[in-house]
Scaffold this motif. Structure first.
Motif, PDB file in Angstrom:
ATOM      1  N   ARG A   1       0.866   5.729  -0.212  1.00  0.00           N
ATOM      2  CA  ARG A   1       0.053   6.631   0.200  1.00  0.00           C
ATOM      3  C   ARG A   1       0.819   7.839  -0.286  1.00  0.00           C
TER       4      ARG A   1
ATOM      5  N   ARG B   1       0.777  -1.241   0.077  1.00  0.00           N
ATOM      6  CA  ARG B   1       0.114  -0.125   0.021  1.00  0.00           C
ATOM      7  C   ARG B   1       1.009   1.304  -0.060  1.00  0.00           C
TER       8      ARG B   1
ATOM      9  N   PHE C   1      -2.899   9.771  -3.574  1.00  0.00           N
ATOM     10  CA  PHE C   1      -3.248   8.438  -3.900  1.00  0.00           C
ATOM     11  C   PHE C   1      -3.048   7.569  -2.649  1.00  0.00           C
ATOM     12  N   ASP C   2      -3.989   6.426  -2.630  1.00  0.00           N
ATOM     13  CA  ASP C   2      -3.862   5.579  -1.328  1.00  0.00           C
ATOM     14  C   ASP C   2      -4.587   4.297  -1.931  1.00  0.00           C
ATOM     15  N   GLY C   3      -3.516   3.517  -2.195  1.00  0.00           N
ATOM     16  CA  GLY C   3      -3.965   2.148  -2.861  1.00  0.00           C
ATOM     17  C   GLY C   3      -2.781   1.093  -2.892  1.00  0.00           C
TER      18      GLY C   3
END
Length: 340
Positions: free
Chosen positions: A283, A281, A301-303
């Motif tokens: 971020r 993940r 973005f966070d994924g």
């Protein structure tokens, strides 16, 4: 299932702390990670935010007990001969979840098998087992030598501290408070003259404010050189506390470069370029100060990203000069100024 031979090693690792824009934080933890066949075992566990039992901030006696437990010199801490391999970085409570495994001797070899995610007294291998990980067979001499070296070094490395140098006392006080909140010791001074060598050895990094001149910086470096202390030097990019915390977190990272998840960050031409070495993940956050010195932050973005290079657009004002981008994984932090 038979266990294939694998190499066993140890390496310094970090669970990156941080101060979020909403005022929340996560704690910084330094620990020793397990390296299997040249790669951190933690990387095989997807995006797990966890630390090994070999953390630098536990008392030496407990650290020694953890090492001897992994050497099977004491009984397993959990039923069914199970040992905690990775646990919660915030509270270390089994109820939060932990990666456990059976550790056993087979002749001279040590075998780690039946990895599972465990939240109670017993592990449910069918429901929560890591079926694609292990079993691993580690040659006994290699295994004992790696863990025994930790005992010879009298326990974990010292906790991380940073020396903050600059004239903007109010900003440095806020930065020091933020660092202490996430578990990093911080002290403020104008210079390092007269500081005993044994005190300087307690620091892992020195952060300079933008008003500190080159003569003052050279004097600080000379003081640390005289003390025989190798530290990382940080030039603060902007008077933004979360940004400075991220810079210091990166400077304190002592993990070997080939064993980091987040390896590269650029911010130019309206996009951020990111490289990761394993699924994790990520971020991405942008920070900037406006003309009235007010802080603006933007979550970009966070994924979860797969291994390789990725391009993430920088929206709106995040793409302008004067902005800064911070990329974070659970164990790595990178900072970059946005360039045209």
């Amino acid at each position: 299932m038979s266990a294939a031979y694998a190499t066993f090693g140890l390496a310094p690792a970090m669970r990156a702390g941080g101060v979020r824009a909403d005022g929340g934080y996560q704690v910084h933890r330094d620990f020793v990670d397990f390296v299997v066949d040249g790669s951190p075992l933690l990387f095989q566990l997807s995006d797990l935010d966890a630390v090994s039992p070999l953390a630098s901030d536990i008392p030496p006696a407990i650290f020694t007990a953890q090492v001897r437990s992994l050497l099977l010199e004491s009984g397993a801490p959990l039923p069914d001969d199970r040992y905690i391999i990775y646990g919660c970085p915030e509270c270390e409570d089994l109820a939060c979840g932990a990666v456990t495994a059976v550790i056993e001797r087979d002749g001279e070899d040590y075998v780690w098998r039946d990895f599972a995610w465990q939240t109670g007294e017993h592990a449910d291998l069918e429901l929560n087992g890591y079926h694609g990980i292990g079993p691993f067979r580690f040659p006994g001499p290699e295994y004992r030598e790696a863990l025994g070296a930790l005992l010879e070094d009298s326990g974990p490395p010292p906790g991380r501290r940073v020396l903050l140098i600059g004239a903007r006392v109010a900003l440095l006080a806020k930065l020091a408070a933020a660092l202490r909140t996430i578990g990093i010791g911080a002290d403020i001074t104008r210079d390092a003259d007269g500081v005993p060598a044994e005190e300087l050895r307690g620091y892992g990094a020195v952060a300079f404010g933008p008003t500190v001149g080159e003569t003052e910086r050279a004097a600080v470096r000379k003081a640390f050189d005289r003390a025989g202390v190798e530290v990382a030097y940080v030039d603060g990019l902007a008077p933004i506390v979360p940004l400075l915390v991220a810079q210091i977190e990166h400077a304190l990272d002592r993990s070997p470069l080939p064993q980091r998840r987040l390896t590269h960050l650029i911010a130019a031409d309206g996009a951020a370029g990111i490289e990761v070495t394993s699924p994790c993940r990520v971020r991405l956050t942008a920070y900037r100060l406006d003309r009235l010195s007010r802080l603006h932050s933007q979550d970009l973005f966070d994924g979860v990203l797969e291994p390789g290079s990725h391009r993430i657009p920088l929206d709106g004002k995040a793409a302008k000069d004067g902005s800064y981008v911070v990329a974070r994984t659970s164990g790595s932090v990178l900072v970059q100024a946005v360039a045209r």
